[in-house]
Design a protein around this motif. Structure first.
Motif, PDB file in Angstrom:
ATOM      1  N   ARG A 196     131.859  47.929 110.456  1.00  0.00           N
ATOM      2  CA  ARG A 196     131.682  49.368 110.500  1.00  0.00           C
ATOM      3  C   ARG A 196     132.166  49.952 109.174  1.00  0.00           C
ATOM      4  O   ARG A 196     133.239  49.586 108.690  1.00  0.00           O
ATOM      5  N   LEU A 197     131.327  50.779 108.565  1.00  0.00           N
ATOM      6  CA  LEU A 197     131.720  51.391 107.295  1.00  0.00           C
ATOM      7  C   LEU A 197     132.521  52.652 107.564  1.00  0.00           C
ATOM      8  O   LEU A 197     132.255  53.382 108.523  1.00  0.00           O
ATOM      9  N   THR A 198     133.519  52.890 106.711  1.00  0.00           N
ATOM     10  CA  THR A 198     134.313  54.111 106.851  1.00  0.00           C
ATOM     11  C   THR A 198     133.832  55.108 105.789  1.00  0.00           C
ATOM     12  O   THR A 198     132.640  55.341 105.678  1.00  0.00           O
ATOM     13  N   GLU A 199     134.727  55.623 104.989  1.00  0.00           N
ATOM     14  CA  GLU A 199     134.321  56.689 104.058  1.00  0.00           C
ATOM     15  C   GLU A 199     133.621  56.146 102.816  1.00  0.00           C
ATOM     16  O   GLU A 199     133.860  55.015 102.408  1.00  0.00           O
ATOM     17  N   GLN A 200     132.766  56.985 102.208  1.00  0.00           N
ATOM     18  CA  GLN A 200     132.190  56.619 100.908  1.00  0.00           C
ATOM     19  C   GLN A 200     133.268  56.811  99.852  1.00  0.00           C
ATOM     20  O   GLN A 200     133.901  57.857  99.773  1.00  0.00           O
ATOM     21  N   ILE A 201     133.488  55.773  99.043  1.00  0.00           N
ATOM     22  CA  ILE A 201     134.571  55.880  98.057  1.00  0.00           C
ATOM     23  C   ILE A 201     134.069  55.851  96.627  1.00  0.00           C
ATOM     24  O   ILE A 201     134.845  56.017  95.691  1.00  0.00           O
ATOM     25  N   GLY A 202     132.794  55.665  96.425  1.00  0.00           N
ATOM     26  CA  GLY A 202     132.303  55.674  95.048  1.00  0.00           C
ATOM     27  C   GLY A 202     130.795  55.642  95.014  1.00  0.00           C
ATOM     28  O   GLY A 202     130.141  55.290  95.997  1.00  0.00           O
ATOM     29  N   SER A 203     130.252  56.064  93.887  1.00  0.00           N
ATOM     30  CA  SER A 203     128.812  55.955  93.702  1.00  0.00           C
ATOM     31  C   SER A 203     128.539  55.754  92.224  1.00  0.00           C
ATOM     32  O   SER A 203     129.307  56.204  91.372  1.00  0.00           O
ATOM     33  N   GLY A 204     127.480  55.028  91.943  1.00  0.00           N
ATOM     34  CA  GLY A 204     127.102  54.812  90.555  1.00  0.00           C
ATOM     35  C   GLY A 204     125.608  54.945  90.426  1.00  0.00           C
ATOM     36  O   GLY A 204     124.929  55.409  91.354  1.00  0.00           O
ATOM     37  N   SER A 205     125.084  54.541  89.274  1.00  0.00           N
ATOM     38  CA  SER A 205     123.645  54.666  89.065  1.00  0.00           C
ATOM     39  C   SER A 205     122.888  53.748  90.017  1.00  0.00           C
ATOM     40  O   SER A 205     121.739  53.991  90.356  1.00  0.00           O
ATOM     41  N   GLU A 206     123.538  52.676  90.479  1.00  0.00           N
ATOM     42  CA  GLU A 206     122.809  51.688  91.265  1.00  0.00           C
ATOM     43  C   GLU A 206     123.050  51.776  92.759  1.00  0.00           C
ATOM     44  O   GLU A 206     122.222  51.320  93.539  1.00  0.00           O
ATOM     45  N   GLY A 207     124.198  52.296  93.181  1.00  0.00           N
ATOM     46  CA  GLY A 207     124.465  52.237  94.609  1.00  0.00           C
ATOM     47  C   GLY A 207     125.708  53.004  95.014  1.00  0.00           C
ATOM     48  O   GLY A 207     126.258  53.784  94.241  1.00  0.00           O
ATOM     49  N   PHE A 208     126.091  52.778  96.257  1.00  0.00           N
ATOM     50  CA  PHE A 208     127.229  53.477  96.849  1.00  0.00           C
ATOM     51  C   PHE A 208     128.222  52.452  97.376  1.00  0.00           C
ATOM     52  O   PHE A 208     127.830  51.407  97.884  1.00  0.00           O
ATOM     53  N   VAL A 209     129.513  52.785  97.260  1.00  0.00           N
ATOM     54  CA  VAL A 209     130.557  51.898  97.753  1.00  0.00           C
ATOM     55  C   VAL A 209     131.272  52.584  98.914  1.00  0.00           C
ATOM     56  O   VAL A 209     131.620  53.767  98.830  1.00  0.00           O
ATOM     57  N   TYR A 210     131.455  51.843  99.997  1.00  0.00           N
ATOM     58  CA  TYR A 210     132.083  52.375 101.209  1.00  0.00           C
ATOM     59  C   TYR A 210     133.296  51.546 101.584  1.00  0.00           C
ATOM     60  O   TYR A 210     133.326  50.331 101.341  1.00  0.00           O
ATOM     61  N   GLY A 211     134.261  52.183 102.218  1.00  0.00           N
ATOM     62  CA  GLY A 211     135.333  51.453 102.846  1.00  0.00           C
ATOM     63  C   GLY A 211     134.783  50.672 104.041  1.00  0.00           C
ATOM     64  O   GLY A 211     133.750  51.024 104.603  1.00  0.00           O
ATOM     65  N   VAL A 212     135.478  49.565 104.402  1.00  0.00           N
ATOM     66  CA  VAL A 212     135.037  48.717 105.509  1.00  0.00           C
ATOM     67  C   VAL A 212     136.169  48.615 106.514  1.00  0.00           C
ATOM     68  O   VAL A 212     137.327  48.432 106.134  1.00  0.00           O
ATOM     69  N   ASP A 213     135.844  48.746 107.783  1.00  0.00           N
ATOM     70  CA  ASP A 213     136.839  48.641 108.844  1.00  0.00           C
ATOM     71  C   ASP A 213     137.121  47.157 109.088  1.00  0.00           C
ATOM     72  O   ASP A 213     136.396  46.490 109.822  1.00  0.00           O
ATOM     73  N   ASP A 214     138.164  46.640 108.432  1.00  0.00           N
ATOM     74  CA  ASP A 214     138.473  45.214 108.524  1.00  0.00           C
ATOM     75  C   ASP A 214     139.956  45.048 108.218  1.00  0.00           C
ATOM     76  O   ASP A 214     140.548  45.866 107.502  1.00  0.00           O
ATOM     77  N   ALA A 215     140.577  43.980 108.766  1.00  0.00           N
ATOM     78  CA  ALA A 215     142.002  43.758 108.515  1.00  0.00           C
ATOM     79  C   ALA A 215     142.241  43.425 107.045  1.00  0.00           C
ATOM     80  O   ALA A 215     143.310  43.692 106.501  1.00  0.00           O
ATOM     81  N   ARG A 216     141.245  42.834 106.397  1.00  0.00           N
ATOM     82  CA  ARG A 216     141.384  42.492 104.969  1.00  0.00           C
ATOM     83  C   ARG A 216     140.961  43.684 104.111  1.00  0.00           C
ATOM     84  O   ARG A 216     140.167  44.511 104.559  1.00  0.00           O
ATOM     85  N   PRO A 217     141.474  43.771 102.864  1.00  0.00           N
ATOM     86  CA  PRO A 217     141.039  44.868 101.980  1.00  0.00           C
ATOM     87  C   PRO A 217     139.633  44.600 101.439  1.00  0.00           C
ATOM     88  O   PRO A 217     139.453  43.876 100.473  1.00  0.00           O
ATOM     89  N   LEU A 218     138.642  45.175 102.111  1.00  0.00           N
ATOM     90  CA  LEU A 218     137.242  44.960 101.735  1.00  0.00           C
ATOM     91  C   LEU A 218     136.536  46.293 101.547  1.00  0.00           C
ATOM     92  O   LEU A 218     136.896  47.297 102.156  1.00  0.00           O
TER      93      LEU A 218
END
Ligand SMILES: [Zn+2]
Length: 350
Positions: free
Chosen positions: A14-36
């Motif tokens: 499950r994706l959480t908040e959007q944390i970044g965007s660039g010319s190519e795509g978007f980066v989201y937080g991930v609901d996981d015990a590991r930092p992903l």
């Protein structure tokens, strides 16, 4: 927001908040015990080729050359760990991407070390030695990547991370250029200010190579060692208009190469703060594409400047570090112009 992604083996995140965007795509937080985190690329020029590119990178993570690059803590590369895709309930509008290490866990954005205000806020204890160590870490990382056949192609601050000891990490591995078997995955991206002169204005199909990465490395090393100043910054001294870094690159307007070519504000760090050997490497890098120093050459030269006895602490401010080659402190010179690049933490924090 309810967005989920699925891996090829059916694992769902499950994706959480959007944390970044660039010319190519978007980066989201991930609901996981590991930092992903997850990067999604909604509209790659060739979706099938992009899926293949990510799949190959995920597979290469297990290969000896890549295992070596990913050794050590904190990990230096946000390597794709699993290919994922998001799709709506009908399976339409499939968006591909991958899950990777969340670099925020161990690092800060690289720009925090380059921008004076951010440096004061987020890295108040950084000194010129931190910048030197970050330049060395970046040169070593790039030398290691080149030795294993990877070309970054779009090397720039936005793809980089740094910590308060000068360790450096890199993300956006999916934009690299690399081979897998007989297939070449080309690097397409380039960024103004970090593009080698031979690639500026070149046809879209002109591929990056290790030499174009080495140009970007020299720009970044200059920014680090000059408290953020871009080597091609400045208004043309001939009275022409300033257009862009790339225009200055194409016309050789660079303070270190020709100090009469540009006009800089008097608050800029003094050009003579660089040790002679590094100044010579910068001049060669910016003047002569055929003799441009490699990342490994940069790493050797930068490591030498961190050797015992090569750095001096200023008598006025303990956060002012500089090369022993300069008899007096460059940051005090700058402070006299109300522009101290390394003032140290605010008083109450000391
Ligand atoms: Zn000083």
């Amino acid at each position: 927001m309810g967005l989920t992604v699925v891996s090829g083996t059916g694992h769902t995140w499950r994706l959480t908040e959007q944390i970044g965007s660039g010319s190519e795509g978007f980066v989201y937080g991930v609901d996981d015990a590991r930092p992903l985190v997850a990067k999604l690329v909604p509209d790659p020029p060739d979706p099938e080729a992009y899926r293949r590119r990510v799949a190959r990178l995920v597979r290469q993570r297990r290969e000896p050359r890549t295992v070596g690059l990913l050794s050590g803590t904190p990990v230096r590369l946000a390597w794709p760990l699993a290919a994922v895709h998001a799709a709506d309930a009908t399976g339409a509008d499939r968006v591909d991407g991958y899950v990777m290490t969340d670099m925020r866990h161990a690092y800060q954005p690289f720009n925090h070390l380059l921008t004076p205000a951010a440096r004061r806020t987020f890295l108040p204890r950084a000194t010129w030695a931190t910048a030197l160590r970050a330049a060395l870490a970046l040169a070593r990382l790039l030398a290691d990547l080149h030795a294993e056949g990877y070309v970054v192609g779009d090397l720039k601050p936005d793809n980089l991370w740094v910590d308060d000891t000068g360790r450096v990490g890199m993300a956006d591995v999916d934009s690299w250029q690399f081979t897998d078997g007989r297939e070449v995955f080309q690097g397409r991206m380039r960024t103004p200010g970090y593009t080698a002169p031979e690639r500026i204005g070149a046809p879209a199909g002109t591929l990056p190579d290790t030499a174009s990465d080495d140009f970007a490395l020299a720009v970044l090393a200059h920014q680090l060692l000059m408290a953020g100043l871009h080597p091609f910054a400045g208004h043309p001294a001939d009275g022409g208009d300033y257009l862009s870094y790339d225009d200055n690159v194409l016309h050789g307007r660079c303070r270190l190469v020709d100090r009469t070519s540009v006009l800089l504000p008097r608050t800029a760090p003094p050009a003579d703060l660089l040790p002679r050997r590094l100044a010579e490497l910068f001049r060669t890098a910016f003047r002569n594409a055929r003799r441009r120093p490699t990342a490994a050459e940069w790493a050797r030269a930068l490591a030498a400047e961190l050797a015992p006895g090569r750095l001096k602490v200023c008598a006025v401010n303990a956060h002012h570090l500089h090369t022993v080659e300069r008899p007096w402190c460059p940051w005090c010179d700058q402070a006299e112009r109300d522009a101290d690049s390394y003032p140290g933490p605010p008083r109450e924090d000391i």
